[in-house]
Enzyme design. Structure first.
Site, PDB file in Angstrom:
ATOM      1  N   PHE A 137      52.645  15.240 -29.019  1.00  0.00           N
ATOM      2  CA  PHE A 137      54.081  15.708 -29.356  1.00  0.00           C
ATOM      3  C   PHE A 137      54.109  16.927 -28.534  1.00  0.00           C
ATOM      4  CE2 PHE A 137      57.108  17.649 -32.052  1.00  0.00           C
ATOM      5  CZ  PHE A 137      58.029  16.574 -32.260  1.00  0.00           C
ATOM      6  N   ASP A 164      45.622  17.040 -34.535  1.00  0.00           N
ATOM      7  CA  ASP A 164      46.678  16.990 -35.114  1.00  0.00           C
ATOM      8  C   ASP A 164      46.925  15.898 -35.833  1.00  0.00           C
ATOM      9  OD1 ASP A 164      49.366  17.065 -35.735  1.00  0.00           O
ATOM     10  OD2 ASP A 164      50.194  18.431 -34.142  1.00  0.00           O
ATOM     11  N   TYR A 166      55.682  17.140 -44.548  1.00  0.00           N
ATOM     12  CA  TYR A 166      56.913  16.670 -44.507  1.00  0.00           C
ATOM     13  C   TYR A 166      57.216  15.407 -43.950  1.00  0.00           C
ATOM     14  CZ  TYR A 166      57.601  18.703 -39.958  1.00  0.00           C
ATOM     15  OH  TYR A 166      57.494  18.951 -38.497  1.00  0.00           O
ATOM     16  N   LYS A 167      56.138  14.668 -43.494  1.00  0.00           N
ATOM     17  CA  LYS A 167      56.165  13.229 -42.732  1.00  0.00           C
ATOM     18  C   LYS A 167      55.767  12.346 -44.418  1.00  0.00           C
ATOM     19  CE  LYS A 167      56.578  14.756 -38.212  1.00  0.00           C
ATOM     20  NZ  LYS A 167      55.609  15.386 -37.162  1.00  0.00           N
ATOM     21  N   ARG A 172      61.438   3.614 -33.935  1.00  0.00           N
ATOM     22  CA  ARG A 172      60.251   3.816 -34.624  1.00  0.00           C
ATOM     23  C   ARG A 172      60.934   3.755 -35.991  1.00  0.00           C
ATOM     24  NH1 ARG A 172      57.622   9.731 -34.509  1.00  0.00           N
ATOM     25  NH2 ARG A 172      59.768  10.269 -35.670  1.00  0.00           N
TER      26      ARG A 172
HETATM   27  C1  LIG Z   1      56.339  16.522 -36.358  1.00  0.00           C
HETATM   28  C2  LIG Z   1      55.337  17.274 -35.296  1.00  0.00           C
HETATM   29  C3  LIG Z   1      55.161  18.543 -35.201  1.00  0.00           C
HETATM   30  C4  LIG Z   1      56.298  19.546 -35.658  1.00  0.00           C
HETATM   31  O1  LIG Z   1      56.099  20.609 -35.664  1.00  0.00           O
HETATM   32  P1  LIG Z   1      56.938  21.731 -36.938  1.00  0.00           P
HETATM   33  O2  LIG Z   1      56.333  22.990 -36.319  1.00  0.00           O
HETATM   34  O3  LIG Z   1      56.650  21.372 -38.272  1.00  0.00           O
HETATM   35  O4  LIG Z   1      58.338  21.237 -36.347  1.00  0.00           O
HETATM   36  C5  LIG Z   1      54.348  19.150 -34.221  1.00  0.00           C
HETATM   37  N1  LIG Z   1      53.381  18.258 -33.694  1.00  0.00           N
HETATM   38  C6  LIG Z   1      53.394  16.959 -34.026  1.00  0.00           C
HETATM   39  C7  LIG Z   1      52.175  16.102 -33.448  1.00  0.00           C
HETATM   40  C8  LIG Z   1      54.256  16.287 -35.031  1.00  0.00           C
HETATM   41  O5  LIG Z   1      54.268  15.006 -35.061  1.00  0.00           O
END
Ligand SMILES: *Cc1c(COP(=O)(O)O)cnc(C)c1O
Length: 359
Positions: A75, A146, A171-172, A318
């Site tokens: 990400f 992660d 939050y996912k 997705r």
């Molecule tokens: C959703 C996601 C994030 C988002 O990070 P936030 O700081 O919570 O906005 C970061 N890394 C990955 C791999 C994600 O899927």
């Protein structure tokens, strides 16, 4: 919580209602979902901040090495964090990106940290955490995992995989609501040795001594930074009450069943969509993605018809699978709506091409 604790106790609830320990209390509950021991997970901040903390501490463990390996399916926020940290450190570190299938070939004795997202946010492709961690350790590499698309999506076994650091958002798949806090895990035995780079007062050994100098708290507590988001953590606790009723292996089995069914129905009805996710359910997270040149417009048409997925540039549609509240009938209805949008070219409408800020 708002009426009885905040409403009645005001700030005395930090003690009386245990708000101050909520990040560890909730962390222990998350730990049980990701194969970690109690006392190894703490909540707070957002995932990006937790990536920064873990990566910075991990680099200090391997201070004489300069390479961070990640994959190009990671990400962007994780990669940007690494790039920003490299600039701040200004010690010649390098971020090396490889294809997700090639990670193993990039592990060598010059690598300091292997930083990966277990489930690829676009394709849903799943890394073999245990095998890659073992291979990394054999070369003296520290691992940062992660779990953004893993926690609550599939069984995770951090302790038995031997992961060093892990983090994820709530939050996912864990349903804490938008902006809910992240979690961070540090392996037992390692937590007491690392230097917390974000030295905040609530990660101090004795915050209410108000010392002028920082002393790190015991173990995972030192990864706390500042005041926890009590309202959001309380929402997460309510969600975790539901998770307590579910067995992650059952959730996983159902997720594969539903997503297999979805792939079958969508491929039958929509020859223009190309599967972007691994076909074998065991190689996927709990999402299915299809490629389509007009994917953004098609997703807007679907959202208008009650099938709510998202679009990831350049061409990924997705769909997430959450067996706690989605069943085969929902999947059939969704596939049928997708079939209609594709067959009748309902996506081909000017209004669906206007990109919103969040896609
Ligand atoms: C959703 C996601 C994030 C988002 O990070 P936030 O700081 O919570 O906005 C970061 N890394 C990955 C791999 C994600 O899927």
């Amino acid at each position: 919580m708002m009426r009885d604790e905040w409403g009645e106790m005001l700030i005395s609830a930090w003690n009386k209602a245990g708000w101050i320990n909520q990040p560890s209390r909730v962390g222990d509950r998350i730990a049980s979902l990701i194969g970690a021991a109690p006392g190894t997970v703490v909540m707070g901040d957002t995932l990006t901040i937790k990536v920064y903390q873990a990566l910075a501490s991990a680099l200090e463990i391997n201070a004489e090495r300069r390479i961070i390996v990640s994959d190009n399916g990671n990400f962007p926020s994780d990669l940007y964090t690494a790039q920003g940290l490299i600039e701040s450190l200004d010690r010649g570190h390098e971020l090396r990106l490889c294809a997700p299938e090639a990670v193993e070939d990039y592990l060598s004795e010059e690598v300091a940290v292997l930083m990966l997202t277990e489930v690829d946010y676009r394709t849903g492709r799943l890394h073999d955490m245990k095998a890659l961690t073992a291979k990394a350790h054999a070369k003296g590499i520290v691992t940062v995992w992660d779990l953004a698309h893993s926690a609550g999506a599939l069984p995770v076994h951090l302790a038995s995989a031997g992961a060093d650091f892990a983090l994820g958002c709530s939050y996912k798949y864990l349903n804490s609501g938008p902006g809910g806090p992240a979690f961070i895990y540090v392996a037992p035995g390692l937590a007491d040795k690392i230097r917390p780079v974000l030295a905040g007062w609530l990660g101090h050994e004795d915050p209410f001594a108000f010392d002028l100098d920082y002393r790190p708290g015991a173990g995972i507590e030192r990864m706390r930074v500042g005041t926890p988001p009590v309202l959001q953590l309380t929402a997460l606790e309510a969600s975790l009450d539901i998770w307590d009723l579910a067995d992650m292996n059952d959730v996983r089995a159902k997720s594969i069943e539903l997503s297999d069914l979805f792939i079958e129905l969508v491929e039958d009805g929509c020859p223009d969509l190309t599967l972007a996710s691994p076909r074998d359910g065991r190689q996927r997270g709990s999402q299915v993605s299809f490629r389509f040149d007009h994917g953004y417009a098609a997703m807007q048409a679907l959202i208008e018809r009650g099938v709510i997925g998202d679009f990831r540039a350049p061409d990924i549609m997705r769909f997430g699978f959450t067996p706690l509240y989605i069943d085969a009938e929902d999947v059939r209805q969704a596939a049928s709506a997708i079939g209609q949008v594709m067959t009748d070219r309902l996506w081909d409408d000017e209004s669906y091409r206007q990109r919103s800020t969040v896609t």
